[in-house]
Design a protein around this motif. Structure first.
Motif, PDB file in Angstrom:
ATOM      1  N   MET A  16       0.852  -1.191   0.000  1.00 45.90           N
ATOM      2  CA  MET A  16       0.000   0.000   0.000  1.00 45.90           C
ATOM      3  C   MET A  16       0.889   1.242   0.000  1.00 45.90           C
ATOM      4  O   MET A  16       1.856   1.312   0.736  1.00 45.90           O
ATOM      5  N   ILE A  17       0.552   2.216  -0.816  1.00 43.00           N
ATOM      6  CA  ILE A  17       1.311   3.468  -0.834  1.00 43.00           C
ATOM      7  C   ILE A  17       0.543   4.537  -0.070  1.00 43.00           C
ATOM      8  O   ILE A  17      -0.678   4.513  -0.014  1.00 43.00           O
ATOM      9  N   ALA A  18       1.296   5.433   0.524  1.00 46.56           N
ATOM     10  CA  ALA A  18       0.682   6.518   1.292  1.00 46.56           C
ATOM     11  C   ALA A  18       1.393   7.819   0.946  1.00 46.56           C
ATOM     12  O   ALA A  18       2.567   7.815   0.544  1.00 46.56           O
ATOM     13  N   LEU A  19       0.705   8.916   1.094  1.00 44.63           N
ATOM     14  CA  LEU A  19       1.307  10.220   0.802  1.00 44.63           C
ATOM     15  C   LEU A  19       2.472  10.543   1.732  1.00 44.63           C
ATOM     16  O   LEU A  19       3.284  11.404   1.427  1.00 44.63           O
ATOM     17  N   THR A  20       2.558   9.853   2.865  1.00 41.75           N
ATOM     18  CA  THR A  20       3.644  10.114   3.809  1.00 41.75           C
ATOM     19  C   THR A  20       4.871   9.244   3.533  1.00 41.75           C
ATOM     20  O   THR A  20       5.890   9.398   4.205  1.00 41.75           O
ATOM     21  N   ASP A  21       4.812   8.338   2.554  1.00 41.80           N
ATOM     22  CA  ASP A  21       5.974   7.518   2.194  1.00 41.80           C
ATOM     23  C   ASP A  21       7.069   8.397   1.617  1.00 41.80           C
ATOM     24  O   ASP A  21       6.800   9.324   0.845  1.00 41.80           O
ATOM     25  N   ARG A  22       8.318   8.083   1.974  1.00 38.82           N
ATOM     26  CA  ARG A  22       9.452   8.868   1.475  1.00 38.82           C
ATOM     27  C   ARG A  22       9.615   8.697  -0.042  1.00 38.82           C
ATOM     28  O   ARG A  22      10.012   9.613  -0.737  1.00 38.82           O
ATOM     29  N   ALA A  23       9.316   7.529  -0.540  1.00 40.22           N
ATOM     30  CA  ALA A  23       9.384   7.272  -1.980  1.00 40.22           C
ATOM     31  C   ALA A  23       8.336   6.233  -2.350  1.00 40.22           C
ATOM     32  O   ALA A  23       8.016   5.365  -1.546  1.00 40.22           O
ATOM     33  N   SER A  39       7.035   3.225  -5.100  1.00 43.61           N
ATOM     34  CA  SER A  39       7.588   2.255  -6.027  1.00 43.61           C
ATOM     35  C   SER A  39       7.577   2.866  -7.426  1.00 43.61           C
ATOM     36  O   SER A  39       6.552   3.414  -7.856  1.00 43.61           O
ATOM     37  N   PRO A  40       8.677   2.783  -8.149  1.00 40.42           N
ATOM     38  CA  PRO A  40       8.676   3.336  -9.517  1.00 40.42           C
ATOM     39  C   PRO A  40       7.689   2.610 -10.423  1.00 40.42           C
ATOM     40  O   PRO A  40       7.195   3.182 -11.388  1.00 40.42           O
ATOM     41  N   TYR A  41       7.389   1.370 -10.105  1.00 40.36           N
ATOM     42  CA  TYR A  41       6.428   0.614 -10.911  1.00 40.36           C
ATOM     43  C   TYR A  41       5.013   1.158 -10.719  1.00 40.36           C
ATOM     44  O   TYR A  41       4.272   1.339 -11.675  1.00 40.36           O
ATOM     45  N   VAL A  42       4.658   1.410  -9.458  1.00 42.80           N
ATOM     46  CA  VAL A  42       3.327   1.960  -9.166  1.00 42.80           C
ATOM     47  C   VAL A  42       3.211   3.358  -9.767  1.00 42.80           C
ATOM     48  O   VAL A  42       2.218   3.686 -10.433  1.00 42.80           O
ATOM     49  N   ALA A  43       4.236   4.187  -9.540  1.00 39.02           N
ATOM     50  CA  ALA A  43       4.208   5.555 -10.076  1.00 39.02           C
ATOM     51  C   ALA A  43       4.148   5.537 -11.603  1.00 39.02           C
ATOM     52  O   ALA A  43       3.405   6.317 -12.211  1.00 39.02           O
TER      53      ALA A  43
END
Length: 173
Positions: free
Chosen positions: A1-8, A10-14
Motif C-alpha cells: 500500500m502506498i501513502a502520501l507520507t511515504d518517502r518514496a 515504487s517506480p512501478y506503481v508511479a
C-alpha cells in the motif's frame, strides 16, 4: 500500500499511474503528457502583454491560444511542482538549504550559487526540449507509449547524454 507520507513510491506503481494519466489526456483533450510547451504558453502570454505584435508569430500564437491542450500542460507543470512540495513536506524529506551532494558538486553550500546553476541548467534543458520538439515526459512517456521511433531515439540520446554529463561533472564527488 502506498501513502502520501511515504518517502518514496515504487517506480512501478508511479509509472503505472502516470501511464494511466495518458488515457484521460487522449480521450478528453486529444493530447499526450508533456511539459515544455507550457513554458511557451506562459512566456508567450507574458511577452504578448509587453509587445502584442509577438502574438502574430505563428509559433507563439498556436501556443498562446486558449485551448485545453495549452492550458492542460500549464496545469500539469504547476501540479507537478505543488505535488513535489506537498510530497516532500508530508514525507518529512523537505530540506532546508542545499543538499550535501550539491554542496560537494558545486564546491560550496551557497544557495545563490545553487539557484544560479539550477536556473542555467533548467534553461539549457528547456531550450533543448523545445529544439527537440518535446521534453523527456513528452518523448519518454507519450512518444514511446505511442511507439514513435523519433521519441525512442530521443529517449536513448537523453540517457546517453545524462550518463556522459554525470560522468564528466560528478567525478569529484
Amino acid at each position: 500500500m502506498i501513502a502520501l507520507t511515504d518517502r518514496a513510491w515504487s517506480p512501478y506503481v508511479a509509472g503505472v499511474l502516470i501511464g494511466l494519466l495518458q488515457i484521460p489526456a487522449f480521450l478528453l483533450i486529444d493530447t499526450a503528457l508533456g511539459a515544455s510547451s507550457s513554458f511557451v504558453t506562459i512566456g508567450g502570454s507574458i511577452a504578448g502583454l509587453v509587445d502584442p505584435s509577438i502574438l502574430t508569430i505563428d509559433y507563439v500564437a498556436k501556443h498562446v491560444a486558449a485551448t485545453a491542450k495549452n492550458w492542460w500542460q500549464v496545469a500539469l507543470v504547476v501540479g507537478v511542482a505543488i505535488g513535489a512540495f506537498v510530497s516532500a513536506f508530508l514525507s518529512g524529506s523537505l530540506r532546508r538549504g542545499v543538499s550535501p551532494i550539491w554542496a560537494r558538486a558545486l564546491g560550496t553550500p551557497s544557495r545563490p550559487v545553487r539557484y544560479a546553476v539550477a536556473f542555467a541548467a533548467g534553461f539549457l534543458m528547456l531550450f533543448g526540449a523545445r529544439l527537440a520538439d518535446g521534453c523527456t515526459s513528452g518523448h519518454g512517456l507519450s512518444g514511446v507509449a505511442q511507439l514513435a521511433v523519433g521519441s525512442t531515439v530521443a529517449v536513448a540520446a537523453m540517457f546517453v547524454g545524462g550518463i556522459a554529463t554525470a560522468m564528466l561533472l560528478l567525478r569529484r564527488i
